[in-house]
Design an enzyme around this catalytic site. Structure first.
Site, PDB file in Angstrom:
ATOM      1  N   HIS A 198     135.426  -0.908 -17.368  1.00 30.71           N
ATOM      2  CA  HIS A 198     134.371  -1.363 -16.452  1.00 30.71           C
ATOM      3  C   HIS A 198     133.229  -0.359 -16.480  1.00 30.71           C
ATOM      4  O   HIS A 198     133.449   0.832 -16.591  1.00 30.71           O
ATOM      5  CB  HIS A 198     134.912  -1.470 -15.017  1.00 30.71           C
ATOM      6  CG  HIS A 198     134.035  -2.315 -14.157  1.00 30.71           C
ATOM      7  ND1 HIS A 198     132.904  -1.824 -13.542  1.00 30.71           N
ATOM      8  CD2 HIS A 198     134.107  -3.625 -13.846  1.00 30.71           C
ATOM      9  CE1 HIS A 198     132.331  -2.803 -12.865  1.00 30.71           C
ATOM     10  NE2 HIS A 198     133.024  -3.899 -13.034  1.00 30.71           N
ATOM     11  N   ASP A 245     139.274  -9.177 -14.198  1.00 29.99           N
ATOM     12  CA  ASP A 245     139.643 -10.307 -15.069  1.00 29.99           C
ATOM     13  C   ASP A 245     141.050 -10.213 -15.626  1.00 29.99           C
ATOM     14  O   ASP A 245     141.510 -11.146 -16.292  1.00 29.99           O
ATOM     15  CB  ASP A 245     138.644 -10.383 -16.243  1.00 29.99           C
ATOM     16  CG  ASP A 245     137.257 -10.772 -15.756  1.00 29.99           C
ATOM     17  OD1 ASP A 245     136.275 -10.142 -16.171  1.00 29.99           O
ATOM     18  OD2 ASP A 245     137.179 -11.697 -14.923  1.00 29.99           O
TER      19      ASP A 245
HETATM   20  C1  SDX Z   1     133.316  -8.099 -15.455  1.00 30.76           C
HETATM   21  O1  SDX Z   1     129.558  -5.143 -14.234  1.00 30.76           O
HETATM   22  C2  SDX Z   1     130.359  -5.751 -13.443  1.00 30.76           C
HETATM   23  O2  SDX Z   1     130.489  -5.493 -12.270  1.00 30.76           O
HETATM   24  C3  SDX Z   1     131.120  -6.885 -14.101  1.00 30.76           C
HETATM   25  C4  SDX Z   1     132.209  -7.530 -13.247  1.00 30.76           C
HETATM   26  C5  SDX Z   1     131.625  -8.288 -12.081  1.00 30.76           C
HETATM   27  O3  SDX Z   1     132.326  -8.443 -11.069  1.00 30.76           O
HETATM   28  O4  SDX Z   1     130.489  -8.834 -12.229  1.00 30.76           O
HETATM   29  O5  SDX Z   1     133.092  -6.533 -12.753  1.00 30.76           O
HETATM   30  C6  SDX Z   1     133.028  -8.544 -14.060  1.00 30.76           C
HETATM   31  O6  SDX Z   1     132.583  -8.432 -16.343  1.00 30.76           O
HETATM   32  C7  SDX Z   1     134.488  -7.164 -15.704  1.00 30.76           C
HETATM   33  C8  SDX Z   1     134.585  -6.701 -17.183  1.00 30.76           C
HETATM   34  C9  SDX Z   1     135.230  -7.820 -18.029  1.00 30.76           C
HETATM   35  N1  SDX Z   1     135.112  -7.470 -19.473  1.00 30.76           N
HETATM   36  C10 SDX Z   1     136.206  -7.165 -20.204  1.00 30.76           C
HETATM   37  O7  SDX Z   1     137.334  -7.003 -19.738  1.00 30.76           O
HETATM   38  C11 SDX Z   1     135.921  -7.004 -21.702  1.00 30.76           C
HETATM   39  C12 SDX Z   1     136.554  -5.705 -22.198  1.00 30.76           C
HETATM   40  N2  SDX Z   1     135.826  -4.576 -21.571  1.00 30.76           N
HETATM   41  C13 SDX Z   1     134.800  -3.940 -22.347  1.00 30.76           C
HETATM   42  O8  SDX Z   1     134.071  -4.782 -23.196  1.00 30.76           O
HETATM   43  C14 SDX Z   1     133.986  -2.899 -21.557  1.00 30.76           C
HETATM   44  O9  SDX Z   1     134.900  -2.097 -20.916  1.00 30.76           O
HETATM   45  C15 SDX Z   1     132.939  -3.368 -20.540  1.00 30.76           C
HETATM   46  C16 SDX Z   1     131.999  -4.331 -21.137  1.00 30.76           C
HETATM   47  C17 SDX Z   1     133.604  -3.947 -19.338  1.00 30.76           C
HETATM   48  C18 SDX Z   1     132.167  -2.109 -20.113  1.00 30.76           C
HETATM   49  O10 SDX Z   1     131.493  -1.662 -21.224  1.00 30.76           O
HETATM   50  P1  SDX Z   1     130.638  -0.292 -21.198  1.00 30.76           P
HETATM   51  O11 SDX Z   1     130.534   0.242 -19.804  1.00 30.76           O
HETATM   52  O12 SDX Z   1     129.383  -0.548 -21.955  1.00 30.76           O
HETATM   53  O13 SDX Z   1     131.571   0.701 -21.927  1.00 30.76           O
HETATM   54  P2  SDX Z   1     131.471   1.037 -23.472  1.00 30.76           P
HETATM   55  O14 SDX Z   1     131.422  -0.226 -24.273  1.00 30.76           O
HETATM   56  O15 SDX Z   1     130.385   2.043 -23.650  1.00 30.76           O
HETATM   57  O16 SDX Z   1     132.905   1.722 -23.766  1.00 30.76           O
HETATM   58  C19 SDX Z   1     133.117   3.112 -23.548  1.00 30.76           C
HETATM   59  C20 SDX Z   1     134.219   3.470 -24.530  1.00 30.76           C
HETATM   60  C21 SDX Z   1     133.924   3.029 -25.962  1.00 30.76           C
HETATM   61  O17 SDX Z   1     134.649   3.888 -26.818  1.00 30.76           O
HETATM   62  P3  SDX Z   1     133.827   5.112 -27.540  1.00 30.76           P
HETATM   63  O18 SDX Z   1     132.681   4.437 -28.295  1.00 30.76           O
HETATM   64  O19 SDX Z   1     133.343   5.984 -26.385  1.00 30.76           O
HETATM   65  O20 SDX Z   1     134.838   5.761 -28.440  1.00 30.76           O
HETATM   66  O21 SDX Z   1     135.436   2.801 -24.169  1.00 30.76           O
HETATM   67  C22 SDX Z   1     135.788   1.888 -25.208  1.00 30.76           C
HETATM   68  C23 SDX Z   1     134.558   1.673 -26.055  1.00 30.76           C
HETATM   69  O22 SDX Z   1     134.942   1.343 -27.393  1.00 30.76           O
HETATM   70  N3  SDX Z   1     136.201   0.661 -24.520  1.00 30.76           N
HETATM   71  C24 SDX Z   1     137.266  -0.068 -24.854  1.00 30.76           C
HETATM   72  C25 SDX Z   1     137.314  -1.094 -23.897  1.00 30.76           C
HETATM   73  N4  SDX Z   1     136.304  -0.972 -23.045  1.00 30.76           N
HETATM   74  C26 SDX Z   1     135.606   0.122 -23.431  1.00 30.76           C
HETATM   75  N5  SDX Z   1     138.166   0.058 -25.862  1.00 30.76           N
HETATM   76  C27 SDX Z   1     139.141  -0.892 -25.892  1.00 30.76           C
HETATM   77  N6  SDX Z   1     139.271  -1.905 -25.011  1.00 30.76           N
HETATM   78  C28 SDX Z   1     138.368  -2.039 -24.002  1.00 30.76           C
HETATM   79  N7  SDX Z   1     138.493  -3.028 -23.140  1.00 30.76           N
END
Ligand code: SDX
Length: 392
Positions: free
Chosen positions: A271, A328
């Site tokens: 998140h 989710d």
């Molecule tokens: C919702 O914003 C909100 O409030 C949204 C929400 C709402 O109520 O409106 O809460 C609802 O959308 C919840 C999130 C649902 N999405 C998912 O579950 C999809 C999987 N999650 C990711 O795509 C991600 O965690 C996000 C999109 C939720 C957040 O992305 P960020 O903040 O841009 O984080 P990032 O992509 O910069 O990741 C940081 C690191 C990265 O690794 P490095 O490049 O630092 O090595 O963490 C890794 C990412 O690769 N990472 C994950 C991951 N989420 C982040 N690796 C594996 N699995 C994951 N789920």
């Protein structure tokens, strides 16, 4: 930065507005709507009360709540010609795409909703969409199932009537199951608002051009559809089913999620704001156990989800990136136990988020926020002369 403009990809460190609606503390895992803790609201309130509080600022008294509900019921009819638009979609159409289109189409049937400037006009748009949106949600699902498109009954409560419109079968009297009704109330409350997330920011920036509420919401529904946002709840179930088909091999999916070459992410994890447990996930996980138990539903997927969570919480890759289950991760397990098709899960998220989107749009308009128009740092070609086609 170029000394004048600073780029902040994904707006990770940018505040877009001042808001009095929802408070999040990502470190402490706190979420409050208008100062009320979601733990209390999820336990003690019903969805319409929470919707009123989000939109108008305080929990309603009985007179206010009854008036809000009767104004909504008075506006819940959808022009029958909307059915012609629903009929035009192939049965394979994803419900989020249908819902975004129908929500935008509402403007065509409610021209007074195009320009809303007075508080009275805004109130009329609010009760119209609060009445019509659940109908569009139910009809979108029923059309795919080949079932009649109805209105439920005016004597029922807001959430009860949603259940009736979605689940009544033509040849039987639909009986509201209190377990299902309470579970849906809780889920809708937990999805109701979340400050400036992707879809809410979309609603705000679309609305900042002074396009009407319905068109702003249609834009928000599209943003929510993405698998990185609300679309994740469907992606979680599909991932858990894939793991189940792979004999419950959670290690394989954990490895994929850590493989930088592989775009696969562990859906339902991580998140932007919560760098600790998402407080909603905690409540939904507990509710999943209770609802499945009360409904007498055995779902091996729940055990796979718990195994995956346990592994991730002990895996350095996830721990150092502060990746915890989000809203989710468990919600789809309850939707499934309630008989909601997996491609309707994100629609259920939109149904819950509707009052939050409305509240944020209304606040943006009442605060007379300027039109959203960020700048950029240009990194393209420097000036160059035109070259005739024959010389290219
Ligand atoms: C919702 O914003 C909100 O409030 C949204 C929400 C709402 O109520 O409106 O809460 C609802 O959308 C919840 C999130 C649902 N999405 C998912 O579950 C999809 C999987 N999650 C990711 O795509 C991600 O965690 C996000 C999109 C939720 C957040 O992305 P960020 O903040 O841009 O984080 P990032 O992509 O910069 O990741 C940081 C690191 C990265 O690794 P490095 O490049 O630092 O090595 O963490 C890794 C990412 O690769 N990472 C994950 C991951 N989420 C982040 N690796 C594996 N699995 C994951 N789920």
């Amino acid at each position: 930065t170029n000394g004048v403009i600073t780029i902040d990809p994904g707006y990770k460190n940018t505040g877009s507005c001042e808001s009095a609606i929802t408070f999040l503390d990502g470190e402490k895992g706190i979420l409050r709507y208008r100062g009320f803790a979601i733990e209390e609201l999820a336990e003690k309130a019903d969805f319409l009360e929470v919707a009123f509080a989000l939109i108008f600022g305080n929990l309603p008294n009985k007179v206010q709540l009854d008036k809000f509900h009767s104004d909504i019921k008075a506006q819940s009819l959808v022009d029958d010609d909307i059915k012609k638009i629903i009929d035009a979609f192939p049965k394979t159409a994803h419900p989020m795409g249908v819902l975004s289109s129908l929500t935008s189409a509402l403007t065509a049937f409610n021209p007074s909703s195009v320009n809303v400037d007075s508080e009275e006009d805004m109130y009329n748009s609010v009760v119209k969409i609060m009445g019509k949106f659940p109908v569009l949600v139910a009809w979108t699902m029923r059309k795919k199932q080949g079932l009649p498109l109805n209105y439920g009954s005016k004597s029922l409560g807001y959430v009860e009537n949603i259940l009736k419109m979605m689940f009544e079968q033509p040849n039987e009297d639909y009986v509201i199951n209190p377990i299902v009704k309470n579970a849906l109330d809780k889920l809708l409350i937990l999805h109701a608002d979340h400050e400036q997330n992707c879809s809410t920011s979309t609603v705000r920036i679309a609305g900042s051009s002074h396009v009407g509420l319905f068109s702003s919401l249609s834009a928000g529904i599209s943003a929510l559809w993405g698998p990185l946002h609300g679309g994740a709840n469907q992606a979680v179930l599909e991932m858990l089913e894939a793991i189940q088909a792979d004999g419950g091999d959670t290690d394989k999916y954990m490895a994929k999620a850590k493989d930088k070459e592989d775009p696969f992410r562990l859906m339902g994890f991580g998140h932007r704001v919560y760098k600790n447990f998402d407080p909603r996930a905690k409540i939904i996980k507990k509710a999943a156990d209770e609802v499945l138990n009360d409904l007498g539903v055995e779902d091996p997927i729940l055990e796979i989800a718990k195994a995956l969570e346990k592994e991730a919480l002990n895996d350095p890759y996830f721990v150092e990136r502060k990746l915890y289950p989000n809203v989710d991760f468990y919600s789809g397990i309850i939707y499934r136990a309630m008989g909601i098709p997996v491609d309707m899960f994100t629609v259920m998220f939109a149904l819950g988020r509707l009052p939050g989107w409305i509240a944020q749009w209304r606040e943006m308009r009442l605060n007379k926020e300027p039109i959203g128009r960020p700048r950029q740092i240009y990194v393209g070609e420097t000036e160059r002369g035109f070259i005739e086609l024959e010389k290219r």
